[in-house]
Design a protein around this motif. Structure first.
Motif: not given
Length: 213
Positions: A1-14, A124-134
């Motif tokens: 599955x090509x799920x949305x990539x989680x971009x890490x952040x040290x901030x908690x306020x969405x 990166x490969x996983x992110x590119x696969x997600x973009x192509x899937x979208x």
């Protein structure tokens, strides 16, 4: 599955994360278009976004994260605009409205589209696969609408022709971003009207026998 990539952040306020990343996207798009992804530095992105390099790294970890956010912002906006259309009851009218929304979005996000297609290979490969899937999912929206139009007898296309036509509809709109320099004498309204006319005439026209088709 090509799920949305989680971009890490040290901030908690969405809300703050969304605001700062939107600033990054705007600054990065201009830089990526002018200099290219590889020649742009994260320090330059931070400056263009209006904050320090330290602040930048509170919201992303790599430059590739920013490029991914640029690409994902396009899909989020496509989904948002097409969500207002009754896609479950496809007809020629709904198809025309979907084209207007999609082509209008390309007008609003010309630079983002150019950057996505020029630079997505750097993901990166996983992110590119997600973009192509979208992207495939976006094309499938037009495929579904065309299928329903064919079932209603509003367009004369075989299932295989519908697949190709859906890609055609999708790519023709992107001409507005890639060929904008050559289309300065056209308004976006004229472009949408003419493209819609050409595309629908082609899909509803008389069958022609072509070698290889």
């Amino acid at each position: 599955m090509n799920e949305k990539r989680a971009i890490q952040s040290s901030v908690k306020d969405e809300t703050l994360i969304e605001k700062r990343r939107a600033q990054m996207i705007r600054g990065a798009v201009t830089l990526f278009k002018e200099k290219g992804f590889h020649r742009t530095t994260t320090r330059e992105i931070a400056k263009a976004a209006g904050f320090s390099i330290g602040t930048l790294y509170e919201y992303i970890r790599t430059k590739e994260d920013v490029l991914y956010l640029v690409c994902d912002s396009i899909y989020d906006e496509v989904h948002s605009r097409l969500a207002t259309i009754d896609m479950e009851n496809g007809s020629l009218e709904v198809l025309i409205t979907a084209l207007e929304h999609y082509y209008g979005l390309i007008d609003d996000m010309q630079d983002e589209f150019v950057v996505m297609y020029q630079e997505s290979k750097s993901l990166p490969k996983d992110a590119l696969q997600y973009v192509l899937k979208k992207e495939t999912e976006m094309v499938s929206l037009f495929e579904r609408l065309l299928t329903e139009c064919a079932e209603r007898g509003q367009v004369d296309l075989t299932p295989k022709e519908i697949v190709l036509a859906s890609h055609h509809l999708f790519v023709q709109g992107q001409m507005w971003a890639f060929r904008r320099w050559a289309l300065r004498d056209f308004t976006i309204q004229e472009f949408i009207a003419m493209q819609t006319k050409f595309l629908l005439q082609g899909m509803a026209g008389e069958k022609i026998s072509i070698s290889g088709g």
